[in-house]
Design an enzyme around this catalytic site. Structure first.
Site, short mmCIF file in Angstrom:
data_model
loop_
_atom_site.label_atom_id
_atom_site.label_comp_id
_atom_site.label_asym_id
_atom_site.label_seq_id
_atom_site.Cartn_x
_atom_site.Cartn_y
_atom_site.Cartn_z
N SER A 265 -9.71 2.05 2.75
CA SER A 265 -8.79 2.80 1.92
C SER A 265 -7.78 1.92 1.17
O SER A 265 -7.15 2.40 0.23
CB SER A 265 -8.04 3.81 2.77
OG SER A 265 -7.23 3.14 3.72
N SER B 130 -10.16 -0.38 6.81
CA SER B 130 -9.50 -0.19 5.51
C SER B 130 -8.81 -1.42 4.92
O SER B 130 -8.40 -1.40 3.77
CB SER B 130 -8.49 0.94 5.59
OG SER B 130 -9.15 2.18 5.58
N LYS C 192 0.87 -1.19 0.00
CA LYS C 192 0.00 0.00 0.00
C LYS C 192 0.90 1.23 0.00
O LYS C 192 1.93 1.25 0.69
CB LYS C 192 -0.90 -0.03 1.24
CG LYS C 192 -1.95 1.08 1.29
CD LYS C 192 -2.85 0.93 2.52
CE LYS C 192 -3.93 2.00 2.55
NZ LYS C 192 -4.82 1.84 3.73
#
Lengths: 475, 484, 95
Positions: free
Chosen positions: B152, B176, B77
């Site tokens: 996210s 997330s 990420k």
């Protein structure tokens, strides 16, 4: 109207650690800009603080030395504001549950003693430095200092004059260096003082509105700034004006304070507990271990000096103003010198000399052992105090011992009764007028005769003996 | 080859059925083929350097120096900082930022032999549930490019779902990892707070953020968690506990396991498809020998306001460092210092980030702290206490991840409140700091994946992974893949 | 509770986020919706509840006082928008 001055101080003492409070970067002073910054200190994305154990221990050491409460749970909070020398946009500090709460420090002003109460002392990180030299109209930021551990020591508004404030600041300075928690170097910013000053009509209970003088880095500036501020506030009030709560800066060149910001544009710091740092839990054992390592404190040592060496309380206070002087004193008395004599000389001639030459004890050309010999020569009547001063001067600029100088300059005090009698008889013979006056009851005339004897002996005759023999001969 | 699980890849590499070069090459081809459609990656490793790393891995393996994961691709990420590729956090503020250091998670994955193929797209500074707040554009759901991938960690979820990498790292502050895993039909676990080091993981809300693995299966999550988790002296909130093998309990039978169903998780507002999938999952677990018990988590609804006070408060402070001085965006023109700050931050942050900073600034400001921030921290305590009461009655908690399957792109983009309400089942876990995971368990009538959530008590990851693994032994939802 | 345009301006200034005059109302509107959600929490009786700042009730770990990082100035300064003579440059700071 009579005005009463009210002063409280906030002192930022840099804790002497090798590494920063939350990073492994060095805290050494004077490095090239930005060469002593870890990723944590410049607040790179993703970095996290890790607390320095020694900074905590030094804060606890301070708290124990002033008889304060050590909070068993102590919390770091973020103080949020934007400033280019504050990389994270917040300072890690403490609000609720500071490490140290309460405590007191005794100060000596003139002959009087006074106790100043402390509110709290908390741990926080220092900011970087803004350099205002001209970089094409911009400011340069050096973050070497960012993250240096600080102990912010906050007093109660217990001081009533600039002199008291300076005495408190000096006592605090003496204590933190005594404890080895701060190097006390004020030029380098290791010990910085903010003064909260207000005035109120004598007898009024409520405090007046205070103004805070920021960042004073010498005792002289502290005194000047407070005195200026007091005068300014009184004049303002007497002229019918009002004092507004504000932060001011002291300008050493003009000797005046000037407005930095008023309360209206004060920050809203939005303190909250730092989620990156868990509460510090301090056990009784840890506190006890630090307590056990605490040195004899200035107040304890002062009491002992009075008791053990029969010096006055005033002298003892001076001798315990810092650890250096106290150690120097003890090293002298360890060489069979009477305490009172050592105290008189250290606080008198010696202190004056250092002061005159703007030297500190560490720069003194005379070490305790050399000094002790000089003082022993006073005790054993080899030197009069007048001659001793002459020897002291000679020692200051050479490495010779007191005995070497006495020998070299023939300064040995004459205590031989026969020799003094001879000189006395000569003086009596040469000054019939003075003899007559003395016999007529004029005490002073004896001093004139004694002076003649001393002069004839080149100052070496023992003055007490001269007086005694003169009186015998004239009786 | 690209459809293999991490577990299968470790075996194939170990027996030399394939080389790291073949693997890396295949995944890079896959990324090149589908990323233009999905936008799952913000940056992709240079083919040359990735292949060089693969060759080095193959050489190490030939020399008998390979570990389990040597030469296997993964993606991070884009908030785990890396020296190799930029770290943008999905923000214009850091669009050109290359970190001078690597995150602990990145170091650990590298040391285990993984090859980083790229940085995955995300909601800006991890603030969002759809990936639409990324400065680099929204990620598309591989199952249906009209749908959001969740957020996210939407880029990581989409990348694993579309088989652009076998596994990816994610972070979970309020759901997330779990919610995008659910929306994209993959498996993800948010470990106990403190398990995975936050050092080098760009902070959104420090007391809630936690990194974790995203993969096809529970077993793959366990394998990657073994690499990611571990004590780190650089993170003061890192749990100082002995390392454990999260695979150790995978094969345990579930007989007699008490699974709690919080009644508040099945109240009004739950989508019909999700409710159906929950029922089917409960039946499946019963067949596996679990005992189902009804429990209550009475403060569930309060998790939303508590979270949307605490997270913005911490974020408002965490994001103060983006000031245009030491790195990142700086406005081109300004009158003075304050103007520089204000323009830099106005230009560098997107609308949702600014909104949360303003909310956080408000709840911490003078006169409001007690009513908002302190009250939220007290409710946080009540929520954590509820969970402890629940765990007195059950071993794990089962519930939905989100009230609905993935919605359409743009559907809630203009309505933050609707978006926040959809976080209802995930937020309380972060507030309490518990481990929880998302397991694929069905499809909606629109053929969009639906995940179920398993919540465990502190440090009970191995048990959660055990339940999920056993579930995956008798279901194939985790093996379904999008048509793309 | 309802945030006014003046509140938004104050918050934006505190947070150093420039907001155009024309945007203030729209921002206020969205924030007020968010606070509508948050307000529900305020009615809860939390008397006697200890606030929870961290997920786990642990004490802070401390590190030894050791200098452990090297000078990385050049690498750090390379990230900055404007530097000179080893310093970060910012618009003039006036005290």
């Amino acid at each position: 109207m009579k005005w009463e001055v009210v002063i409280g101080l906030e002192v930022h003492a840099q804790l002497s650690t090798h590494s920063k409070i939350f990073s492994g970067a060095s805290t050494a002073f004077g490095a090239e800009p930005n060469t002593q910054t870890a990723a944590v200190d410049i607040a790179l994305p993703g970095v996290l603080p890790v607390m320095n154990r020694v900074a905590l221990q030094k804060a606890i050491r301070f708290g124990l030395a002033i008889g304060a409460k050590i909070n068993q749970t102590s919390v770091f909070a973020r103080k949020n504001y934007f400033y280019p020398d504050l990389p994270k946009g917040y300072q890690i500090s403490q609000l609720d549950l500071p490490i140290v709460e309460g405590g007191e420090i005794t100060i000596t002003v003139g002959e009087a003693e006074k106790t100043v109460r402390l509110t709290r002392a908390h741990l926080e990180e220092d900011a970087g430095k803004s350099l205002h030299e001209d970089f094409h109209g911009m400011t340069g930021i050096d973050l070497n200092r960012a993250g240096t551990p600080l102990l912010e020591i906050v007093s109660e508004p217990d001081m009533r004059s600039a002199a008291e404030a300076v005495a408190y600041a000096r006592a605090l300075h003496g204590l933190v260096t005594w404890l080895g928690i701060c190097d006390g170097n004020m030029q380098e910013g290791s010990f910085r003082v903010d003064a909260n000053v207000s005035v109120r009509p004598q007898g009024q209970e409520a405090f007046g509105t205070r103004r805070e003088i920021k960042n004073l880095n010498s005792f002289r500036f502290l005194e000047q700034a407070i005195n200026y501020e007091i005068q300014w506030q009184i004049e303002t009030l007497e002229d019918g004006g009002r004092v507004q709560q504000a932060t001011v800066l002291f300008d050493p060149d003009s000797g005046e304070t000037r407005l930095m910001r008023t309360k209206e544009d004060a920050h809203d710091y939005r303190y909250f507990p730092d989620p990156d740092l868990l509460p510090m839990k301090i056990s009784d054992q840890e506190v006890a271990a630090i307590q056990a390592e605490l040195p004899e404190l200035p107040s304890q040592m002062k009491a002992r000096f009075v008791e053990q060496y029969a010096v006055s309380s005033y002298d003892a206070a001076l001798l315990t103003a810092n650890l250096e002087i106290a150690r120097f004193f003890e090293a002298i008395v360890a060489e069979q010198v009477e305490g009172k004599l050592a105290a008189n000389w250290l606080n008198g001639e010696f202190a004056a000399r250092l002061n005159r030459e703007e030297k500190t004890l560490a720069d003194s050309p005379i070490n305790p052992v050399r000094f002790a010999l000089l003082l022993r020569r006073i005790s054993d009547n080899t030197l009069s105090s007048k001659l001793a001063k002459q020897v002291f001067d000679a020692m200051w600029s050479s490495e010779l011992s007191a005995d070497d100088i006495i020998e070299r300059d023939g300064l040995k005090q004459v205590s031989d009764v026969g020799a003094i009698e001879k000189l006395v008889e000569e003086a009596i013979a040469a000054n019939p007028k003075a003899v007559e006056e003395f016999r007529a009851g004029k005490e002073k005339a004896l001093n004139a005769l004694a002076g003649q004897v001393m002069k004839a002996s080149k100052g070496k005759a023992n003055p007490a003996q001269v007086q005694e023999i003169l009186r015998q001969k004239l009786a | 080859m690209i459809h293999a699980t991490l577990k299968e890849l470790t075996r194939a590499l170990a027996v030399r059925e394939l080389s790291s070069r073949e693997l890396v090459s295949a995944y890079l081809d896959r990324i090149a083929a589908v990323n233009p459609t999905l936008n799952a990656f913000i940056s992709v490793a240079e083919r040359e350097s990735a292949l060089a790393a693969a060759d080095a891995a193959d050489a190490a393996r030939a020399a008998g120096q390979a570990g389990l994961f040597t030469g296997i691709p993964l993606a991070h990420k884009d908030l785990f900082v890396t020296r190799q590729l930029p770290t943008t956090c999905g923000s214009k503020m850091l669009a050109n930022f290359v970190s001078p250091y690597d995150a602990t998670v990145v170091e650990r994955c590298q040391a285990a032999g993984f090859i980083n193929l790229g940085k995955t797209n995300m909601d800006e500074f991890a603030m969002g549930s759809t990936n639409e707040s990324s400065y680099f554009g929204a990620v598309k759901n591989p199952w249906d490019v009209q749908a959001v991938p969740g957020g996210s960690s939407g880029g990581s979820a989409a990348a694993v779902a579309a088989r652009m990498v076998p596994v990816a790292t994610g972070t979970d502050t309020g759901g997330s990892i779990r919610q995008p895993a659910a929306f994209c039909g993959i498996t993800g676990i948010k470990p106990t707070y403190g398990r995975v080091s936050r050092y080098g993981m760009v902070a959104y809300a420090s007391s809630l953020d936690q990194g974790g693995p995203m993969a096809q299966t529970a077993e793959d999550c366990a394998l990657l968690l073994n690499v990611m988790a571990g004590f780190d002296g650089r993170d003061s909130t890192s749990l100082d506990v002995a390392a454990e093998d999260f695979c150790r309990d995978l094969q345990q039978p579930l007989t007699g396991l008490k699974v709690g169903l919080p009644k508040e998780f099945f109240a009004a507002g739950l989508d019909g498809d999700v409710a159906r999938v929950m029922d089917e999952t409960v039946q499946q677990l019963k067949q596996l020998g679990c005992d189902i018990v009804e429990i209550t988590l009475p403060k569930t609804e309060l998790a939303i306001p508590a979270y949307y006070v605490i997270a913005p408060a911490e974020a408002s402070s965490n994001l103060s460092r983006y000031d245009g001085v030491r790195y990142g965006h700086r406005a081109a023109e300004y009158r003075d210092l304050n103007d520089m700050y204000e323009r830099t931050r106005a230009e560098g942050f997107g609308a949702e980030v600014k909104r949360r900073i303003l909310v956080g600034t408000y709840v911490l400001s003078h006169g409001y702290y007690d009513a908002y921030y302190l009250q939220a921290q007290k409710i946080r305590r009540l929520i954590a206490d509820d969970f402890q009461a629940a765990f007195a009655q059950c071993d794990v908690i089962l519930g939905p991840v989100a009230p609905t399957p993935a919605w359409n792109l743009g559907e809630k983009a203009d309505d933050p409140v609707q978006m926040y309400l959809a976080d209802i089942y995930t937020l309380s876990v972060n507030l309490a700091g518990l481990p929880a995971m998302s397991v694929p368990a069905g499809l909606s009538v629109q053929q969009r994946p639906i995940g179920v959530q398993l919540i465990g008590n502190y440090q009970q990851e191995a048990r959660l992974l055990n339940v999920a693994h056993q579930f995956q032994q008798v279901t194939d939802w985790h093996q379904r893949r999008p048509a793309i | 509770m309802s945030l006014s345009a003046a509140d938004i301006t104050r918050l934006a200034r505190l947070a150093r986020i420039g907001i155009e005059a024309g945007e203030v109302d729209a921002v206020a509107n969205k924030l007020n919706n968010v606070f509508g959600l948050i307000e529900k929490m305020r009615a809860v009786d939390t008397t006697g509840v200890a606030p929870m700042s961290h997920p786990q009730p642990l004490g802070l770990r401390l590190r030894d006082d050791v200098v452990s990082v090297e000078n990385q100035r050049e690498a750090f300064l390379a990230c900055a928008p404007q530097t000179e003579a080893g310093l970060y440059l910012v618009p003039r700071v006036i005290e």
